[in-house]
Design a protein around this motif. Structure first.
Motif, short mmCIF file in Angstrom:
data_model
loop_
_atom_site.label_atom_id
_atom_site.label_comp_id
_atom_site.label_asym_id
_atom_site.label_seq_id
_atom_site.Cartn_x
_atom_site.Cartn_y
_atom_site.Cartn_z
N ALA A 2 0.85 -1.21 0.00
CA ALA A 2 0.00 0.00 0.00
C ALA A 2 0.88 1.25 0.00
N ASN A 3 1.96 1.24 0.80
CA ASN A 3 2.90 2.36 0.80
C ASN A 3 3.50 2.53 -0.59
N ALA A 4 3.90 1.42 -1.21
CA ALA A 4 4.53 1.47 -2.53
C ALA A 4 3.58 2.04 -3.58
N GLN A 5 2.29 1.69 -3.45
CA GLN A 5 1.29 2.16 -4.41
C GLN A 5 0.69 3.50 -4.00
N ARG A 6 1.13 4.02 -2.84
CA ARG A 6 0.65 5.29 -2.31
C ARG A 6 -0.88 5.30 -2.18
N LYS A 7 -1.40 4.21 -1.60
CA LYS A 7 -2.83 4.05 -1.41
C LYS A 7 -3.18 3.98 0.07
N ILE A 8 -4.36 4.47 0.40
CA ILE A 8 -4.91 4.33 1.74
C ILE A 8 -5.63 2.98 1.82
N ILE A 9 -5.10 2.07 2.61
CA ILE A 9 -5.72 0.75 2.79
C ILE A 9 -5.97 0.58 4.28
N SER A 10 -7.22 0.81 4.68
CA SER A 10 -7.55 0.82 6.11
C SER A 10 -8.74 -0.06 6.46
N SER A 11 -9.39 -0.66 5.48
CA SER A 11 -10.55 -1.49 5.76
C SER A 11 -10.14 -2.96 5.86
N PRO A 12 -10.78 -3.71 6.75
CA PRO A 12 -10.49 -5.15 6.83
C PRO A 12 -10.72 -5.86 5.50
#
Length: 197
Positions: A26-36
């Motif tokens: 997610a860091n590499a793709q610069r995305k917010i990933i916060s949901s289960p």
């Protein structure tokens, strides 16, 4: 919050190594990933994150952990697994250590984080974009430590979680207003902060 461990004279039963997960996909793709729904089974460690764990373990300079507790997201599970393997320990999942939920910003570019943090600085209870409020994050993170304090004594517990939740927790433990959590030094991926003991 009325947690015992927020008292300035609190005597810790254990030591805690608060660890942010290694650099993730997610860091590499610069995305917010916060949901289960997304975070439990996808977006584990990136190649960079795997190397960070190799380096951290090769240069370990903290007390040796005796217990490992982690968020059940894939990136934190991967991180915890590398440490437990190195120290021949078992790991335990804890849902309360999950990423802060970023509501409507889920799956969007991480360039939205500063917009959330600007709202955070105004109110610890805000729910702009249906983001989980600071008060909720702090309560569940403190409750996790409180439970571990009740469960064990004399242990060195590695707690593997996420950047925002850990910074919010450290702000609460320092007795500072939660609205100031971004004034804390940002926690780098795979970084470790010693608390208690």
């Amino acid at each position: 919050m009325t947690m015992d461990l927020l008292r300035t004279n609190y005597h810790w039963r254990n030591r805690y190594l608060l660890m942010r997960h290694g650099h993730s996909q997610a860091n590499a793709q610069r995305k917010i990933i916060s949901s289960p729904e997304r975070g439990l089974t996808n977006y584990g460690l990136s190649e960079q994150g795997e190397q960070q764990l190799v380096d951290v373990l090769a240069q370990w300079r903290w007390p040796e952990p005796t217990r490992v507790v982690h968020s059940d997201f894939l990136r934190t599970t991967h991180t915890a697994a590398r440490v437990t393997e190195a120290f021949a320990l078992e790991m335990q999942q804890e849902e309360r250590l999950r990423e802060r939920h970023f509501g409507e910003l889920e799956g969007q570019a991480d360039s939205h984080y500063p917009e959330v943090w600007a709202q955070d600085a105004q109110s610890a209870a805000h729910r702009q974009w249906q983001v989980e409020p600071l008060t909720s994050v702090a309560a569940r993170m403190c409750a996790t430590l409180e439970a571990l304090e009740q469960r064990w004594q004399g242990e060195t517990v590695l707690v593997v979680s996420h950047g925002d939740p850990l910074q919010i927790l450290l702000t609460a433990l320092a007795g500072k207003p939660l609205t100031q959590h971004r004034e804390q030094l940002a926690l780098a991926p795979a970084s470790i902060t010693l608390v208690g003991g």
